[in-house]
Scaffold this motif. Sequence first.
Motif, mmCIF file in Angstrom:
data_model
loop_
_atom_site.group_PDB
_atom_site.id
_atom_site.type_symbol
_atom_site.label_atom_id
_atom_site.label_comp_id
_atom_site.label_asym_id
_atom_site.label_seq_id
_atom_site.Cartn_x
_atom_site.Cartn_y
_atom_site.Cartn_z
ATOM 1 N N PHE A 457 27.882 -31.186 28.029
ATOM 2 C CA PHE A 457 28.281 -31.311 26.273
ATOM 3 C C PHE A 457 27.350 -30.315 25.688
ATOM 4 O O PHE A 457 25.809 -30.262 26.052
ATOM 5 C CB PHE A 457 28.137 -32.502 25.811
ATOM 6 C CG PHE A 457 29.211 -33.535 26.507
ATOM 7 C CD1 PHE A 457 30.452 -33.649 25.981
ATOM 8 C CD2 PHE A 457 28.872 -34.331 27.537
ATOM 9 C CE1 PHE A 457 31.579 -34.382 26.264
ATOM 10 C CE2 PHE A 457 30.003 -34.912 28.212
ATOM 11 C CZ PHE A 457 31.400 -35.086 27.365
ATOM 12 N N ARG A 458 27.773 -29.836 24.626
ATOM 13 C CA ARG A 458 26.912 -28.798 23.747
ATOM 14 C C ARG A 458 26.776 -29.361 22.312
ATOM 15 O O ARG A 458 28.041 -29.789 22.023
ATOM 16 C CB ARG A 458 27.500 -27.439 23.894
ATOM 17 C CG ARG A 458 26.373 -26.337 23.328
ATOM 18 C CD ARG A 458 27.129 -24.954 23.449
ATOM 19 N NE ARG A 458 26.467 -23.890 22.927
ATOM 20 C CZ ARG A 458 26.088 -23.411 21.753
ATOM 21 N NH1 ARG A 458 26.806 -24.172 20.913
ATOM 22 N NH2 ARG A 458 25.335 -22.355 21.457
ATOM 23 N N PRO A 459 25.699 -29.108 21.742
ATOM 24 C CA PRO A 459 25.779 -29.589 20.327
ATOM 25 C C PRO A 459 26.812 -28.524 19.703
ATOM 26 O O PRO A 459 27.001 -27.443 20.016
ATOM 27 C CB PRO A 459 24.420 -28.919 19.588
ATOM 28 C CG PRO A 459 23.458 -29.163 20.964
ATOM 29 C CD PRO A 459 24.391 -28.865 22.203
ATOM 30 N N ASN A 460 27.585 -29.078 18.587
ATOM 31 C CA ASN A 460 28.931 -28.248 18.103
ATOM 32 C C ASN A 460 28.347 -26.985 17.607
ATOM 33 O O ASN A 460 29.070 -26.184 17.678
ATOM 34 C CB ASN A 460 29.175 -29.225 16.964
ATOM 35 C CG ASN A 460 29.893 -30.740 17.147
ATOM 36 O OD1 ASN A 460 30.156 -30.768 18.450
ATOM 37 N ND2 ASN A 460 29.928 -31.495 16.326
ATOM 38 N N CYS A 461 27.220 -26.663 17.062
ATOM 39 C CA CYS A 461 26.693 -25.572 16.368
ATOM 40 C C CYS A 461 25.083 -25.944 16.506
ATOM 41 O O CYS A 461 24.562 -26.786 16.420
ATOM 42 C CB CYS A 461 26.897 -25.457 14.897
ATOM 43 S SG CYS A 461 26.255 -23.840 14.325
ATOM 44 N N ILE A 462 24.613 -24.921 17.055
ATOM 45 C CA ILE A 462 23.189 -24.705 17.107
ATOM 46 C C ILE A 462 22.654 -23.428 16.361
ATOM 47 O O ILE A 462 23.052 -22.250 16.623
ATOM 48 C CB ILE A 462 22.542 -24.290 18.590
ATOM 49 C CG1 ILE A 462 23.256 -25.556 19.559
ATOM 50 C CG2 ILE A 462 21.095 -24.308 18.762
ATOM 51 C CD1 ILE A 462 22.877 -25.373 21.124
ATOM 52 N N SER A 463 21.475 -23.722 15.592
ATOM 53 C CA SER A 463 21.123 -22.524 14.636
ATOM 54 C C SER A 463 20.070 -21.753 15.494
ATOM 55 O O SER A 463 19.738 -22.327 16.465
ATOM 56 C CB SER A 463 20.441 -23.295 13.500
ATOM 57 O OG SER A 463 19.467 -23.845 13.645
ATOM 58 N N GLN A 464 19.704 -20.526 15.123
ATOM 59 C CA GLN A 464 18.876 -19.737 15.470
ATOM 60 C C GLN A 464 17.713 -20.280 15.376
ATOM 61 O O GLN A 464 16.714 -20.288 16.437
ATOM 62 C CB GLN A 464 18.997 -18.430 14.995
ATOM 63 C CG GLN A 464 18.072 -17.306 15.781
ATOM 64 C CD GLN A 464 18.634 -15.950 15.360
ATOM 65 O OE1 GLN A 464 19.480 -15.319 15.729
ATOM 66 N NE2 GLN A 464 17.558 -15.212 14.783
ATOM 67 N N SER A 465 17.298 -21.035 14.224
ATOM 68 C CA SER A 465 15.898 -21.524 13.923
ATOM 69 C C SER A 465 15.743 -22.575 15.049
ATOM 70 O O SER A 465 14.632 -23.102 15.473
ATOM 71 C CB SER A 465 15.800 -22.133 12.618
ATOM 72 O OG SER A 465 16.874 -22.994 12.296
ATOM 73 N N ARG A 466 16.666 -23.508 15.400
ATOM 74 C CA ARG A 466 16.553 -24.669 16.350
ATOM 75 C C ARG A 466 16.262 -24.143 17.512
ATOM 76 O O ARG A 466 15.410 -24.605 18.524
ATOM 77 C CB ARG A 466 17.798 -25.499 16.328
ATOM 78 C CG ARG A 466 18.056 -26.277 15.352
ATOM 79 C CD ARG A 466 19.296 -27.340 15.321
ATOM 80 N NE ARG A 466 18.887 -28.324 16.681
ATOM 81 C CZ ARG A 466 19.863 -28.895 17.322
ATOM 82 N NH1 ARG A 466 21.030 -28.822 16.876
ATOM 83 N NH2 ARG A 466 19.449 -29.957 18.018
ATOM 84 N N LEU A 467 16.807 -22.814 17.938
ATOM 85 C CA LEU A 467 16.678 -22.177 19.317
ATOM 86 C C LEU A 467 15.177 -21.942 19.260
ATOM 87 O O LEU A 467 14.417 -21.936 20.444
ATOM 88 C CB LEU A 467 17.613 -21.422 19.555
ATOM 89 C CG LEU A 467 19.094 -21.491 20.008
ATOM 90 C CD1 LEU A 467 20.070 -20.503 19.905
ATOM 91 C CD2 LEU A 467 18.667 -22.113 21.579
ATOM 92 N N GLU A 468 14.658 -21.224 18.267
ATOM 93 C CA GLU A 468 13.331 -20.597 18.276
ATOM 94 C C GLU A 468 12.339 -22.056 18.195
ATOM 95 O O GLU A 468 11.346 -21.695 18.841
ATOM 96 C CB GLU A 468 13.331 -20.097 16.887
ATOM 97 C CG GLU A 468 13.883 -18.506 17.041
ATOM 98 C CD GLU A 468 13.932 -18.035 16.068
ATOM 99 O OE1 GLU A 468 14.329 -16.697 15.757
ATOM 100 O OE2 GLU A 468 13.651 -18.508 14.707
ATOM 101 N N GLU A 469 12.812 -23.152 17.725
ATOM 102 C CA GLU A 469 11.928 -23.930 17.552
ATOM 103 C C GLU A 469 11.697 -24.939 19.049
ATOM 104 O O GLU A 469 10.664 -25.407 19.503
ATOM 105 C CB GLU A 469 12.161 -25.343 16.633
ATOM 106 C CG GLU A 469 11.385 -26.323 16.461
ATOM 107 C CD GLU A 469 12.045 -27.284 15.419
ATOM 108 O OE1 GLU A 469 11.448 -28.570 15.344
ATOM 109 O OE2 GLU A 469 12.815 -26.896 14.889
#
Length: 737
Positions: A457-469
């Motif tokens: 399972f994957r989060p519905n949407c991942i923002s670039q800021s969350r990935l960077e964090e």
Amino acid sequence: MWADDTQTMKHARLLFAICISLTFFCLTGHGSEPAHFFIACPPTNDLYRVLLSSGAKVERFDFPSQAVNAADSDSAVLLLAGFYPKYTTHLSEAAWRTAAKKNLKIYIEYSNSIPHIQIGEPKHVRWERAVITSDFFEPRLEKNKILAIHDCYYLPTTQKRAHISLARVAGYDSTVYALPEQTFPILFETEDGNVLVASTALSNFVTARYAPQESWEAIWLRILSWLTPKQPVNSLKWQPSVHPRYTKNEALPSDYEKQALKHGARWFKSSRLLLNPSFKSEIDIRLHVGREQAGSYAPGWMDFEAGPLPSKDLPNGDGSYGILEGYGSRILHDGSQLQRYILRSDCIAESAFALALSGALGIDKTDTKISENLLNYIYRDSVAQRGPRGNPDHPAYGLISWGMSSPEWETAFFGDDNARVILATLGTAGLHHTPQWDKHILKCIVANLRTTGPNGFRPNCISQSRLEENGWRYFFEHENPVYSPHYQAYLWACYLWAFEHTGEAAFLERAEKAIRMTMDAYPGQWKWTLGMSQARARMLLPLAWLVRVSDTPEHRGWLKRVAEDLLAAQQPCGAIREELGILENGSLIPPKTNADFGVNEATILQKDGDPACDLLYTSNFALLGLHEAAAATGEAYYQDAADKLTAFLCRIQIESRDHPELNGGWYRAFDYRLWEYWGSNADAGWGAWCIESGWTQAWITSVLGMRELDTSLWELASHQDIKHLVKPLFDEMFEGR
């Protein structure tokens, strides 16, 4: 205002020359003598053309006072809005006195000069719909019936009682909650009972495509009968300017699928959505300025994200600058619709697939090059896989931007949208017989895999800021399973395809585990987005492809179970009725209050049982899923259901001479009982009358194309030789695991 003056006469003479190509049918009365009407309006007025072409006895005049002066005593006079919404209808005090002396029955609309009634300046509505608020139209139309008066301009009054009112109301075809305190009278009678007043241009019903058609027939029959009670009118029909290609029961031609495919493929160019550099620069500026003026960003429904078509002297683009998202649901008073000025990666890739099929089938050979240009725009020329997405050291590496129209679109990564870019690219690459996008495809699949948790399972949407964090590994090692096929299912299909062509066990392990858990949770724990029907429709593709990878009785049973539940709502005409799930499990549900109408994304039905079909979220993906299920299993059950759904979709394809930009398209909502484009227009961004270049148009057209080629998406995607790419990519993206 529309009055007896020289300047207005000039406008009248100019506009009288305009010819609207409408086809009208019959109007008949009970007696041998037809009803006699004195009408003031331009010759292009919709109601006038209906009456005139039907053989009714009609005397037309340029100005309201002329009609009143010429009318016989005790006769019927219609004073229609001449040039709505720019000019109001004016009748002088002297003419009103003449009307009273003659005891005329008058219908007057969009007028600022009604005796003893206070009238304000024109106002414009956005979310308000028309509601029947009296028993005036019974038995054909009961109180609380909902109507669409598209792009309504009206004159506010202090009138309290009305036969039709404007109000912001929830509901499918009738209100479900009490009317709000604030309503606006649209049709009412004066105290003397001789004047029927419409505060808007009801006679604009054909041009502005008021709906539903049968309700507007009932409204006009009642108004005309009120004017001539001794000669009641009993039939009034017209051909809408935008209508389904075939009726519900007419015999289909032998080549109906081929014709629908051609119209669907040609729509991509007739829609005027393919950008050329000049128009792209123009809308980039509009979006930038609009966003600055708005002060905040709300993707999907900000007014600045939509606008008119490019000027006719601008040629279509060739795909090198992308294709716009589609048409918004809002219908204007002239019958046109605004383009959605958004560039989305999924819509661009899906359009490329449909156009690749058009080129391969010889519908238009130039479509082959356009489809190639569209994919190159995503992978090479746009920001979708550039910047951080193209940096191997960045956690967003390999992901594809949701869109290219703003930083917010560029830095959002929906798994579902990425999956449909991948699937469409696979089909297009198979038709082009080229490996040029293979690394992009596999890189995107791996990028999504490394942001997918251990159970698939994957989060519905991942923002670039969350990935960077957090880094990508956080998402790879942690998850909170959400049983939402809308967001999850198509990535599982991509992983199954990747396993088949690379042998990399991680793809199969995570996809199969997630599918098993989701089926164990079915149906009570499924989290649906816009209905349970669309969740089932989305689940068909990964289940069909799981049978391709691992053909077991259990896997076939899962597929059959979901398909049977979905097809339990399939109608004899082939339509699949929308169904809600447990409301507590829904994220985008019908409005809970009148004030909720138009605030968020929403379903096109209000409650189960509404005869609504959703071509943006359900029927399109059901068609793809059934097509792939039939190819994977060889079972007639799926093929028969796909055939029925195909015939239905071919019947309801848009046909329009007046609006070539819509001809060959498919709207989101269709009512299979009314046999008309209709639904609850509560969705803030993608309502009942929207056309999505990707999701809807592309997948329906593409499945028609695959049916014509007697192939499937799985088979088209089986020509890529990507096994040699997987180890270097895994070493690079999983840090040499």
